[in-house]
Design a protein around this motif. Sequence first.
Motif, PDB file in Angstrom:
ATOM      1  N   ILE A  51      -4.744  -1.399 -10.489  1.00  0.00           N
ATOM      2  CA  ILE A  51      -5.908  -1.017  -9.802  1.00  0.00           C
ATOM      3  C   ILE A  51      -5.940   0.302  -9.649  1.00  0.00           C
ATOM      4  CG2 ILE A  51      -4.731  -2.858  -8.154  1.00  0.00           C
ATOM      5  CD1 ILE A  51      -3.440  -0.899  -6.522  1.00  0.00           C
ATOM      6  N   ASP A  52      -6.826   1.112  -9.472  1.00  0.00           N
ATOM      7  CA  ASP A  52      -7.742   2.433  -9.409  1.00  0.00           C
ATOM      8  C   ASP A  52      -7.639   2.583  -7.766  1.00  0.00           C
ATOM      9  OD1 ASP A  52      -8.960   1.598  -6.270  1.00  0.00           O
ATOM     10  OD2 ASP A  52     -10.883   1.038  -7.516  1.00  0.00           O
ATOM     11  N   GLY A  53      -7.761   4.358  -8.322  1.00  0.00           N
ATOM     12  CA  GLY A  53      -6.835   5.561  -7.239  1.00  0.00           C
ATOM     13  C   GLY A  53      -6.760   4.540  -5.494  1.00  0.00           C
ATOM     14  N   LYS A  54      -8.442   4.361  -4.396  1.00  0.00           N
ATOM     15  CA  LYS A  54      -8.390   3.786  -4.203  1.00  0.00           C
ATOM     16  C   LYS A  54      -8.154   2.630  -3.260  1.00  0.00           C
ATOM     17  CE  LYS A  54     -11.888   2.514  -0.312  1.00  0.00           C
ATOM     18  NZ  LYS A  54     -12.819   2.188  -0.036  1.00  0.00           N
ATOM     19  N   MET A  55      -7.836   1.356  -4.351  1.00  0.00           N
ATOM     20  CA  MET A  55      -6.798   0.861  -3.845  1.00  0.00           C
ATOM     21  C   MET A  55      -5.234   1.057  -3.767  1.00  0.00           C
ATOM     22  SD  MET A  55      -9.147  -2.244  -6.516  1.00  0.00           S
ATOM     23  CE  MET A  55      -7.394  -3.630  -6.029  1.00  0.00           C
ATOM     24  N   SER A  56      -5.058   1.803  -4.829  1.00  0.00           N
ATOM     25  CA  SER A  56      -3.104   2.179  -5.355  1.00  0.00           C
ATOM     26  C   SER A  56      -2.880   2.281  -3.882  1.00  0.00           C
ATOM     27  CB  SER A  56      -3.563   3.393  -5.974  1.00  0.00           C
ATOM     28  OG  SER A  56      -3.315   4.510  -5.318  1.00  0.00           O
ATOM     29  N   ALA A  57      -3.806   3.364  -2.808  1.00  0.00           N
ATOM     30  CA  ALA A  57      -3.348   4.166  -1.527  1.00  0.00           C
ATOM     31  C   ALA A  57      -3.170   1.982  -0.507  1.00  0.00           C
ATOM     32  CB  ALA A  57      -4.408   4.659  -0.614  1.00  0.00           C
ATOM     33  N   GLU A  58      -3.612   1.219  -0.489  1.00  0.00           N
ATOM     34  CA  GLU A  58      -4.609  -0.008   0.226  1.00  0.00           C
ATOM     35  C   GLU A  58      -2.887  -0.751  -0.126  1.00  0.00           C
ATOM     36  OE1 GLU A  58      -7.765  -1.935  -0.552  1.00  0.00           O
ATOM     37  OE2 GLU A  58      -8.696  -0.635   0.157  1.00  0.00           O
ATOM     38  N   ALA A  59      -2.187  -0.481  -1.662  1.00  0.00           N
ATOM     39  CA  ALA A  59      -1.269  -1.177  -2.159  1.00  0.00           C
ATOM     40  C   ALA A  59       0.044  -0.578  -1.621  1.00  0.00           C
ATOM     41  CB  ALA A  59      -0.932  -1.778  -3.469  1.00  0.00           C
ATOM     42  N   LEU A  60      -0.234   0.928  -0.630  1.00  0.00           N
ATOM     43  CA  LEU A  60       1.339   1.474  -0.957  1.00  0.00           C
ATOM     44  C   LEU A  60       0.997   0.800   0.653  1.00  0.00           C
ATOM     45  CD1 LEU A  60       3.080   3.845  -0.596  1.00  0.00           C
ATOM     46  CD2 LEU A  60       1.736   5.105   0.083  1.00  0.00           C
ATOM     47  N   GLN A  61       0.256   0.559   1.122  1.00  0.00           N
ATOM     48  CA  GLN A  61       0.437   0.351   3.127  1.00  0.00           C
ATOM     49  C   GLN A  61       0.311  -0.655   3.220  1.00  0.00           C
ATOM     50  OE1 GLN A  61      -3.463   1.173   4.457  1.00  0.00           O
ATOM     51  NE2 GLN A  61      -3.044   2.082   6.263  1.00  0.00           N
ATOM     52  N   ASN A  62       0.386  -1.825   2.089  1.00  0.00           N
ATOM     53  CA  ASN A  62       0.461  -3.360   2.217  1.00  0.00           C
ATOM     54  C   ASN A  62       1.731  -3.773   1.277  1.00  0.00           C
ATOM     55  OD1 ASN A  62      -1.895  -3.899   3.203  1.00  0.00           O
ATOM     56  ND2 ASN A  62      -2.846  -4.470   0.926  1.00  0.00           N
ATOM     57  N   ASN A  63       2.385  -2.682   0.984  1.00  0.00           N
ATOM     58  CA  ASN A  63       3.843  -3.248  -0.068  1.00  0.00           C
ATOM     59  C   ASN A  63       4.573  -1.926   0.811  1.00  0.00           C
ATOM     60  OD1 ASN A  63       2.986  -5.756  -1.109  1.00  0.00           O
ATOM     61  ND2 ASN A  63       1.210  -3.722  -2.119  1.00  0.00           N
ATOM     62  N   SER A  64       4.744  -1.530   1.561  1.00  0.00           N
ATOM     63  CA  SER A  64       5.313  -0.192   1.257  1.00  0.00           C
ATOM     64  C   SER A  64       7.265  -0.495   2.085  1.00  0.00           C
ATOM     65  CB  SER A  64       5.207   0.429   3.456  1.00  0.00           C
ATOM     66  OG  SER A  64       6.058   1.406   3.911  1.00  0.00           O
ATOM     67  N   GLU A  65       7.606  -1.274   2.725  1.00  0.00           N
ATOM     68  CA  GLU A  65       8.720  -1.430   2.373  1.00  0.00           C
ATOM     69  C   GLU A  65       9.470  -1.412   1.135  1.00  0.00           C
ATOM     70  OE1 GLU A  65      12.234  -5.004   3.685  1.00  0.00           O
ATOM     71  OE2 GLU A  65      10.465  -4.576   5.904  1.00  0.00           O
ATOM     72  N   GLU A  66       8.901  -2.885   0.424  1.00  0.00           N
ATOM     73  CA  GLU A  66       8.906  -2.291  -1.287  1.00  0.00           C
ATOM     74  C   GLU A  66       8.683  -0.933  -2.265  1.00  0.00           C
ATOM     75  OE1 GLU A  66       7.042  -5.697  -3.539  1.00  0.00           O
ATOM     76  OE2 GLU A  66       7.524  -6.910  -1.602  1.00  0.00           O
TER      77      GLU A  66
END
Length: 119
Positions: A51-66
């Motif tokens: 995933i690109d940089g922008k999507m990585s910020a979203e992935a961090l938000q969506n999978n914060s606990e993991e």
Amino acid sequence: MSDTNVTISELKKLVEKFILERDWLQFHNPKNLSMQIAAEAAELMEHFLWIDGKMSAEALQNNSEEIQQEIADIFIGLLCLCQENNIDLSTAVQLKMVINAQRYPVEKAKGRTEKYTKL
């Protein structure tokens, strides 16, 4: 416990107690601990693979606990490696920052991503 009021020493003791209760110290040598750190780092990277940089910020938000758990696993491995090999983590970080400041002087490195050998 939070970063603002807990020491590295306290975290080392917390982890050490956990390990001693399970008789895992016998497995803690530099090879195993360094490989554990690398394996956990790979699990962290897996969250951002392809995933690109922008999507990585979203992935961090969506999978914060993991993701926080993977970060904790990496840090626990570092604490164990330091504890078992008499490495003072705070001193190591401070010394490395001095080296980094020499390698990456502000006037050459500001806003750039090249390795110090390319500046």
